[in-house]
Design an enzyme around this catalytic site. Structure first.
Site, mmCIF file in Angstrom:
data_model
loop_
_atom_site.group_PDB
_atom_site.id
_atom_site.type_symbol
_atom_site.label_atom_id
_atom_site.label_comp_id
_atom_site.label_asym_id
_atom_site.label_seq_id
_atom_site.Cartn_x
_atom_site.Cartn_y
_atom_site.Cartn_z
ATOM 1 N N SER A 88 -3.575 -1.966 -0.038
ATOM 2 C CA SER A 88 -4.934 -2.303 0.418
ATOM 3 C C SER A 88 -5.337 -3.748 0.184
ATOM 4 C CB SER A 88 -5.948 -1.398 -0.261
ATOM 5 O OG SER A 88 -6.016 -0.197 0.441
ATOM 6 N N LYS A 97 -6.017 -5.773 3.146
ATOM 7 C CA LYS A 97 -7.300 -5.686 3.861
ATOM 8 C C LYS A 97 -8.114 -6.979 3.745
ATOM 9 C CE LYS A 97 -7.159 -0.696 3.255
ATOM 10 N NZ LYS A 97 -7.609 0.483 2.492
ATOM 11 N N TYR A 116 -1.949 -0.745 10.994
ATOM 12 C CA TYR A 116 -2.465 -0.472 9.644
ATOM 13 C C TYR A 116 -1.332 -0.155 8.657
ATOM 14 C CZ TYR A 116 -4.822 1.802 5.783
ATOM 15 O OH TYR A 116 -5.233 2.141 4.514
ATOM 16 N N TYR A 125 -12.891 0.240 -4.528
ATOM 17 C CA TYR A 125 -13.363 1.536 -4.038
ATOM 18 C C TYR A 125 -14.558 2.035 -4.841
ATOM 19 C CZ TYR A 125 -8.723 1.171 -2.079
ATOM 20 O OH TYR A 125 -7.614 0.729 -1.442
ATOM 21 N N VAL A 146 -2.942 0.605 -3.796
ATOM 22 C CA VAL A 146 -2.258 1.704 -4.490
ATOM 23 C C VAL A 146 -0.802 1.381 -4.851
ATOM 24 C CG1 VAL A 146 -3.770 3.535 -3.617
ATOM 25 C CG2 VAL A 146 -1.690 2.944 -2.338
HETATM 26 N N1 GLU Z 1 -1.820 2.523 2.574
HETATM 27 C C1 GLU Z 1 -2.758 3.155 1.681
HETATM 28 C C2 GLU Z 1 -3.431 4.317 2.358
HETATM 29 O O1 GLU Z 1 -3.743 4.195 3.498
HETATM 30 C C3 GLU Z 1 -3.735 2.133 1.246
HETATM 31 C C4 GLU Z 1 -4.639 2.637 0.164
HETATM 32 C C5 GLU Z 1 -4.797 1.660 -0.969
HETATM 33 O O2 GLU Z 1 -3.993 0.800 -1.227
HETATM 34 O O3 GLU Z 1 -5.801 1.825 -1.651
HETATM 35 O O4 GLU Z 1 -3.660 5.333 1.796
#
Ligand code: GLU
Length: 319
Positions: A69, A72, A196, A248, A266
């Site tokens: 993430s 992003k 994505y 988050y 993650v």
């Molecule tokens: N590729 C992960 C997902 O879509 C990203 C989530 C993350 O890194 O928090 O679940």
């Protein structure tokens, strides 16, 4: 917030890395993406790219990991350029208070995700990057930006991770189909998710990541670059979103404890921006229950405490 003498900062980083090596509580690796479950929880790395001077590192700072993430931040940077203000009619800028892959809020809010850093919001951003072209072109743009910012052409995409996530990404598919039904995706779901899943699979080391984030601590400017990466205003806004939404449903706690705009993934990475001072990357694959690196956050807490690098003032033990 002050800059620090290089030797003092290096000593702090070495001590943090030593301390983290001895921690027994290391969190749990992300297992819902099978390829990420293979990561070694004993790893820990940290890198600091000061606004002036060379990158300082400690621990496993040159080992690559899946940035997940954290990508992003980079896709948002590109989408701001591509869509301008229209971006904000398709994605909000409020903390979600829900898990990063929550579906419930999306239905209540008619397919407009709360912010660009939860999965649904990042899928909209991927859709913006894709619009009017093939997934490979959009993925190519993301990778090119990561390489340019890291000043390292060896940054790449881990195909095994992308494949693993494509195979198991049913929740993300659910989010995307729902937004498509609400008219908030313009491209076919499978193509948007292709972008994505590949952006999440970009692999970088702490050294590369800290260097890549440095445009955000220097008002959109990057040392050695003729042009700004983003305008001052966009850099400020990305930092604001990192502070309010970057971890988050634990973003408030991170701001409360540490006070550094940050984005976690993650894969166990955390990128933090101390405006005007430094860009910081920490990595350890074990996660807490919210999905952010347990030791990565601990390292930020210790670094903020020892350097005074918090946008809200010095971090102390008493609360
Ligand atoms: N590729 C992960 C997902 O879509 C990203 C989530 C993350 O890194 O928090 O679940």
């Amino acid at each position: 917030m002050t800059e620090m003498r290089t030797e003092v900062l290096q000593e702090i980083l070495d001590e943090i890395a030593r301390d983290m090596a001895h921690q027994t509580e290391r969190g749990a690796v992300a297992s819902y993406i099978p390829e990420l479950a293979k990561a070694d929880r004993s790893r820990f790395g940290i890198a600091v790219a000061p606004i002036e001077g060379d990158v300082l590192v400690a621990g496993d700072a040159d080992e690559r990991f899946s940035i997940q993430s954290i990508s992003k931040v980079f896709t948002l940077t590109l989408a701001m350029e591509r869509a301008g203000r229209e971006l904000w009619s398709r994605v909000g800028r409020e903390p979600s208070g829900n898990r990063f892959n929550s579906i419930v809020q999306l239905e209540q809010e008619r397919g407009v995700p709360r912010n660009p850093f939860i999965n649904a919001g990042a899928i909209v951003v991927a859709d913006i990057l894709l619009e009017g072209r093939a997934p490979d072109a959009a993925i190519g743009d993301v990778l090119a930006l990561c390489r340019r910012l890291a000043q390292d052409e060896t940054v790449g995409i881990d195909d095994a991770v992308a494949e693993s996530e494509t195979r198991t990404g049913e929740r993300n598919r659910a989010l995307a189909y729902f937004m498509s039904a609400e008219g908030n995706l313009r491209e076919p779901v499978d193509k948007t998710l292709d972008v994505y899943f590949h952006q999440c699979a970009v692999a970088m080391s702490c050294r590369q990541l800290a260097r890549a984030g440095s445009y955000l601590c220097a008002a959109g400017r990057k040392r050695g670059f003729a042009d700004k990466v983003v305008t001052l205003d966009r850099a400020r806004r990305i930092n604001a979103l990192m502070m309010t939404c970057g971890l988050y449903d634990a973003s408030g706690e991170f701001a409360f404890q540490i006070g550094i705009p940050a984005k976690s993934g993650v894969g166990g990475g955390v990128l933090g921006i101390v405006p005007g001072v430094a860009s910081i990357a920490a990595w350890s694959p074990g996660l807490d229950t919210h999905g952010s690196s347990l030791l990565g956050q601990a390292a930020f807490r210790e670094l903020a405490r020892r350097t005074g690098w918090s946008v809200f003032g010095p971090v102390s033990e008493d609360g």
